[in-house]
Design an enzyme around this catalytic site. Structure first.
Site, PDB file in Angstrom:
ATOM      1  N   HIS A 157       0.830  -1.230   0.000  1.00 44.33           N
ATOM      2  CA  HIS A 157       0.000   0.000   0.000  1.00 44.33           C
ATOM      3  C   HIS A 157       0.859   1.273   0.000  1.00 44.33           C
ATOM      4  O   HIS A 157       0.446   2.303   0.521  1.00 44.33           O
ATOM      5  CB  HIS A 157      -0.943   0.045   1.208  1.00 44.33           C
ATOM      6  CG  HIS A 157      -1.724  -1.206   1.427  1.00 44.33           C
ATOM      7  ND1 HIS A 157      -2.985  -1.410   0.915  1.00 44.33           N
ATOM      8  CD2 HIS A 157      -1.406  -2.353   2.097  1.00 44.33           C
ATOM      9  CE1 HIS A 157      -3.420  -2.613   1.271  1.00 44.33           C
ATOM     10  NE2 HIS A 157      -2.478  -3.204   1.975  1.00 44.33           N
ATOM     11  N   SER A 288      15.438  21.274 -15.775  1.00 45.08           N
ATOM     12  CA  SER A 288      14.285  22.142 -15.994  1.00 45.08           C
ATOM     13  C   SER A 288      14.766  23.432 -16.627  1.00 45.08           C
ATOM     14  O   SER A 288      15.846  23.934 -16.309  1.00 45.08           O
ATOM     15  CB  SER A 288      13.613  22.432 -14.653  1.00 45.08           C
ATOM     16  OG  SER A 288      12.868  23.631 -14.719  1.00 45.08           O
ATOM     17  N   LYS A 294      16.715  21.119 -10.764  1.00 51.23           N
ATOM     18  CA  LYS A 294      15.979  19.896 -11.084  1.00 51.23           C
ATOM     19  C   LYS A 294      16.809  18.845 -11.826  1.00 51.23           C
ATOM     20  O   LYS A 294      17.605  19.172 -12.672  1.00 51.23           O
ATOM     21  CB  LYS A 294      14.750  20.215 -11.943  1.00 51.23           C
ATOM     22  CG  LYS A 294      13.661  20.990 -11.259  1.00 51.23           C
ATOM     23  CD  LYS A 294      13.028  20.276 -10.073  1.00 51.23           C
ATOM     24  CE  LYS A 294      12.127  19.131 -10.458  1.00 51.23           C
ATOM     25  NZ  LYS A 294      10.969  19.557 -11.247  1.00 51.23           N
ATOM     26  N   GLU A 301       9.823   8.202 -16.669  1.00 48.24           N
ATOM     27  CA  GLU A 301       8.462   8.722 -16.867  1.00 48.24           C
ATOM     28  C   GLU A 301       7.930   8.342 -18.249  1.00 48.24           C
ATOM     29  O   GLU A 301       6.758   8.009 -18.415  1.00 48.24           O
ATOM     30  CB  GLU A 301       8.446  10.239 -16.699  1.00 48.24           C
ATOM     31  CG  GLU A 301       8.670  10.656 -15.257  1.00 48.24           C
ATOM     32  CD  GLU A 301       8.843  12.157 -15.107  1.00 48.24           C
ATOM     33  OE1 GLU A 301       8.152  12.738 -14.272  1.00 48.24           O
ATOM     34  OE2 GLU A 301       9.664  12.752 -15.829  1.00 48.24           O
TER      35      GLU A 301
END
Ligand code: ARG
Length: 464
Positions: A157, A288, A294, A301
Site C-alpha cells: 500500500h 528544468s 531539477k 516517466e
C-alpha cells in the site's frame, strides 16, 4: 503514382486522395526483408512446379538477392510512391529483369505474402527481444549483487511494511521479466510460418513444390532462423484471415510493458527527495528550463507513459479484428503500425533500462535511516511471540498496543526496559526485542524463500 499489381479491370484512374489514404508503403517497408524471403521461396516453388524454367528462376533469384543485400546493408530506400512493399519489390525486380518479373507473382497473392512477412517480423524481433530481456535480467542481477549485503524497507500500500533484502527487491522484478521471457519464448516455439494460401483458396502450385522450396530456403538461413516449424498451409482461409499471432505478440509485449512501467514507477519514487534511496544516473535524466536544481527522471516517466501506447496498440488490433467476415479484409492492413510501434518501444525501453540500472547508485545513509523505523519490525515481534507459543491473535494485539504506546509516547521500543516490556507480555524483554528489531534478523527469520540472485535463461540467439 507507381504501377499497381491489379490495374487490368479498371477503366478509371484511382482517385489521388484515396490512393494516398490506402497505401501502406510508408510503414510496411519494414517488412522488405521478409517479403523477399516469400519471393525466394515462391520462385523455388514455381521452378519445382515447372511454371518457370531454371534460367528464369536463376535470374529472378539474383534480382531478389540483390534487393535483399540492399535491405541487409541498410541501403534500401522505399519508393514512397508505391502502394505497398509487395508492389515496390515487384517493381524493383522488373527494373532488373524486365518482363520476366511478370512471372514472379504467378499464382500467389499479397494476402499470403503479408501474413508470412508479419510472422517473420514477430519471429525475428521476438528473438531479439528475448536477448534484450536477458541483458536486463543480467543488469538486475548485478544491481542486486552489487548491493548484496543491503536491506531496505519493503512496502505494501506504499506504506512501510517489513524489511527485505535488496537482492529480493531486485529479484522480484527479475521474476516478472523472467515470466515475460518464458511467455515470449513459448510464443516463438509454437509459431508457424506458412506459405501457399493464394488469396484464400490455396494455390495450384503443389504442396510438394512448396515443401521443397521451404526446405531449401531454411537450409540457407543462419541456424537460429532455421524455423523448424515452417510449413505449407493447413487451412488457407484461416491463414489469410487470422492475426491472432499479432495479438499474442502484442499481449506479451503489453505484459512486459506493464512490468517495465512498475519498475519505472518504483525507481521514480525511490529517487525523490522524500525517499532518497536511489540516485539516478544523470545521463538518463533532464533538467528544468526554469528551476536550476531539477534532475527529472524523464526516461522512467516516458517508460511509464508509453504503457498507454503499448496497451492501445493491443486494443487497436483486437478491435480491428472483431467482427471481420472471413477471410482477408483490407482492415487488416491497419495491424502493422500498432505491431511496429509496440515492438520498437519495447526494444528501446529494454536497452535503456539495462543501461540505467547498471548506473543507479544507492544512498546507503537514507536506507539505513529508514531501517531505523521500529514499525518495520512489529511483525517480527508478533512472529517471535507465536514461536514462543502465544496464540497469533493475542500476539498481534499485544504488539499492536506496544507499537501504539511507543508512537504516542514517542519512545523507542528497543530502549524500553524489561519492566515496561513485561507489562505488554512476559515473553518480551530488552535483550530479545533488541535482537529481533534488526534488519538482518528480520530477513533471516524468513525461511520460506531464497533471496539469492537468479540464473539468467539462455537466449536462443543474439540476433540483429
Ligand atoms: N497492404 C496489404 C495489407 O497490409 C497487403 C495485402 C493487400 N491485399 C489486397 N488484396 N489488397 O494488408
Amino acid at each position: 503514382m507507381s504501377k499497381k499489381l491489379w490495374g487490368g479491370r479498371f477503366k478509371k484512374e484511382v482517385d489521388k486522395a484515396f490512393f494516398k489514404f490506402q497505401k501502406s508503403i510508408q510503414y510496411d517497408y519494414k517488412l522488405a526483408e521478409y517479403d523477399i524471403y516469400h519471393s525466394i521461396i515462391h520462385v523455388t516453388a514455381l521452378k519445382e512446379a515447372g511454371i518457370i524454367n531454371a534460367d528464369e528462376a536463376r535470374k529472378l533469384m539474383s534480382a531478389l538477392t540483390g534487393i535483399f543485400r540492399e535491405v541487409r546493408d541498410e541501403k534500401f530506400k522505399p519508393n514512397l510512391a508505391a502502394e505497398d512493399i509487395h508492389t515496390d519489390i515487384q517493381d524493383r525486380v522488373e527494373k532488373k529483369v524486365g518482363k520476366l518479373a511478370l512471372k514472379l507473382h504467378s499464382l500467389r497473392s499479397r494476402n499470403d505474402q503479408v501474413v508470412f512477412d508479419e510472422k517473420w517480423y514477430c519471429y525475428k524481433e521476438g528473438i531479439y527481444i528475448l536477448s534484450l530481456i536477458n541483458v536486463l535480467l543480467n543488469a538486475l542481477n548485478h544491481f542486486g549483487t552489487r548491493y548484496g549485503s543491503f536491506y531496505m524497507p519493503g512496502y505494501t500500500h506504499t506504506q512501510r511494511a517489513q524489511v527485505v533484502s535488496f537482492v529480493s527487491y531486485t529479484g522480484a522484478f527479475f521474476c516478472m521479466l523472467e515470466r515475460d521471457f518464458e511467455r515470449l519464448d513459448a510464443f516463438l516455439k509454437r509459431s508457424f510460418i506458412y506459405i501457399g494460401s493464394g488469396a484464400l483458396a490455396g494455390s495450384s502450385i503443389p504442396k510438394a513444390a512448396y515443401s521443397e522450396a521451404i526446405k531449401k530456403f531454411l537450409g540457407s538461413m543462419k541456424p537460429e532462423f532455421r524455423h523448424s516449424r515452417s510449413e505449407t498451409v493447413k487451412n488457407s482461409l484461416d491463414n489469410v484471415a487470422s492475426r491472432d499471432f499479432i495479438i499474442d505478440f502484442l499481449s506479451i509485449l503489453s505484459m512486459l510493458q506493464m512490468h517495465l512501467s512498475r519498475m519505472a514507477e518504483d525507481f521514480i519514487i525511490f529517487s525523490t527527495k522524500e525517499y532518497g534511496f536511489f540516485d539516478l544516473p544523470e545521463e538518463f535524466c533532464t533538467g528544468s528550463s526554469l528551476m536550476p536544481h531539477k534532475k527529472n527522471p524523464d526516461f522512467l516517466e516516458l517508460v511509464r507513459g508509453n504503457t498507454g501506447r503499448v496497451y492501445g496498440n493491443l486494443v487497436a488490433v483486437l478491435t480491428t479484428m472483431k467482427g471481420l467476415p472471413l477471410t482477408y479484409n483490407r482492415d487488416m492492413q491497419l495491424d502493422k503500425e500498432p505491431l511496429f510501434s509496440s515492438t520498437e518501444i519495447i526494444e528501446d525501453e529494454l536497452k535503456i533500462m539495462a543501461e540505467l540500472i547498471q548506473k543507479i547508485n544507492i544512498n546507503e545513509d537514507r536506507i539505513l535511516q529508514a531501517l531505523e523505523d521500529e514499525e518495520l519490525y512489529s511483525t517480527e515481534l508478533v512472529e517471535f511471540l507465536v514461536h514462543e507459543g502465544v496464540p497469533f491473535g493475542e500476539a498481534h494485539s499485544v504488539i499492536g498496543k506496544l507499537t501504539r504506546y511507543a508512537q504516542d509516547k514517542k519512545l523507542k521500543i528497543k530502549s524500553m526496559p524489561d519492566k515496561k516490556l513485561h507489562f505488554f507480555h512476559k515473553k518480551l524483554n530488552h535483550k530479545n526485542v533488541k535482537k529481533i528489531m534488526n534488519p538482518e534478523y528480520a530477513v533471516f527469520s524468513k525461511k520460506s524463500l531464497s533471496a539469492h540472485a537468479r540464473t539468467v535463461p539462455n537466449t536462443p540467439s543474439k540476433a540483429k
